[in-house]
Design a protein around this motif. Structure first.
Motif, PDB file in Angstrom:
ATOM      1  N   ARG A 173       0.709  -1.214   0.068  1.00 50.00           N
ATOM      2  CA  ARG A 173      -0.047  -0.077  -0.034  1.00 50.00           C
ATOM      3  C   ARG A 173       0.879   1.381   0.046  1.00 50.00           C
TER       4      ARG A 173
ATOM      5  N   GLN B 130       3.955   1.457  -1.095  1.00 48.59           N
ATOM      6  CA  GLN B 130       4.548   1.801  -2.547  1.00 48.59           C
ATOM      7  C   GLN B 130       3.576   2.331  -3.558  1.00 48.59           C
ATOM      8  N   ALA B 131       2.427   1.411  -3.659  1.00 55.71           N
ATOM      9  CA  ALA B 131       1.402   2.220  -4.420  1.00 55.71           C
ATOM     10  C   ALA B 131       1.111   3.610  -4.217  1.00 55.71           C
TER      11      ALA B 131
ATOM     12  N   HIS C 181       4.407   5.731  -5.223  1.00 53.25           N
ATOM     13  CA  HIS C 181       4.343   5.761  -6.638  1.00 53.25           C
ATOM     14  C   HIS C 181       3.516   6.776  -7.379  1.00 53.25           C
ATOM     15  N   GLY C 182       2.110   6.567  -6.964  1.00 58.28           N
ATOM     16  CA  GLY C 182       0.957   7.506  -7.491  1.00 58.28           C
ATOM     17  C   GLY C 182       1.252   8.852  -7.183  1.00 58.28           C
TER      18      GLY C 182
END
Lengths: 192, 192
Positions: A14, A16-17, A20-21
């Motif tokens: 979560r 990382q997402a 990155h987002g």
């Protein structure tokens, strides 16, 4: 899968997402030099120290995001022939990487420090797609060149030109490089 | 000559020499992320605004210094044959660029923004040296491949591998790439 190997759906994945987002959103809004780790962290809803602990610094974070963007989401197009498949793949790579966003991705990748993990992931994705293309050709009964030779003869010149040469590549250069790679196997090149 | 075209011996040339020297000294002493424009300016004895006005930001300054380091200071070695000259030049490039310092130089070059002037200067230096080698071969009565083809077949794969592939190049790869470039012109490659 990131080099840190987060469990899918776990807190690590979560974070990382979200991070990155946040990077992708900020890259769409601002020039590069305005992006900072505190800004990314605020947008992702995590603390800056979470980002530093996991990625080290902004350069490594941008390289990780760049590598993730290059991860192929489908098998390479099947055109029915080795030449067709290679030209289609090389044209796609050339178009994506020579766009302003693609150049930024290549620069971010290369800026990642030794042992150059993110840049190595990009190369591994390219080789994976070429393995799929050459396996398809062998299944057709053909004898494709080794993947290493395709990288040297087609992907390396495209990448070098994007990074080092001011004049733009034409889409036709992809087919020219593929034809030069395949030609000597079919017919001798005249000397001189 | 820098893109700004300072008069040799003028204030502009003195500032450039002092700032480049300060960057090289700091690079020898500190890890990259500790180098800043104020630090470079203090070492060079100029104000930070002088650096910002002339180079824009730290990334562009490092790219300019990297390009200046690559400027050839001599004609390429004359070994008496086209193959020998190309192998010697490719080996030298491979050795210099795959060292830790060489990788930093390539990374700094590529990080320079569009229109990628410093990276373009590196490519122009490479082509200049290859022009000298191929002119020598024509003077011997030979018919060397065009410089663009040498860049694509020899220099591009070396550069791509240094930047994107985790496994190190061997010095023998330089001769292998040169031989592959020259071979089809002398004898046909057997199919399959």
């Amino acid at each position: 899968m990131s080099p840190q190997g987060p469990r899918p759906g776990g807190r690590s994945a979560r974070v990382q997402a979200a991070v990155h987002g946040a990077v992708l959103a900020l890259q769409a809004e601002r020039p590069r030099h305005e992006i900072t780790v505190p800004l990314v962290a605020a947008r992702a809803g995590v603390t800056p120290s979470t980002v530093y602990r996991r990625w080290g610094d902004l350069t490594e974070l941008l390289a990780d995001v760049a590598a993730a963007r290059l991860r192929p989401d489908a098998a390479p197009a099947d055109t029915g022939s080795l030449r067709g498949d290679l030209v289609a793949y090389a044209e796609q790579y050339l178009e994506e990487m020579s766009s302003p966003a693609g150049r930024e991705v290549l620069r971010d990748l290369v800026a990642g420090a030794a042992p150059a993990l993110p840049a190595g992931r990009c190369d591994a994705y390219v080789r994976g797609q070429l393995e799929a293309i050459t396996a398809r050709e062998r299944a057709r009964g053909g004898a494709p060149p080794p993947v290493g030779e395709i990288v040297e003869r087609v992907m390396a010149p495209i990448t070098y030109t994007i990074l080092f040469v001011a004049t733009a590549l034409a889409l036709a250069d992809a087919a020219r490089l593929v034809d030069a790679l395949l030609a000597p196997r079919a017919a001798p090149v005249s000397p001189g």
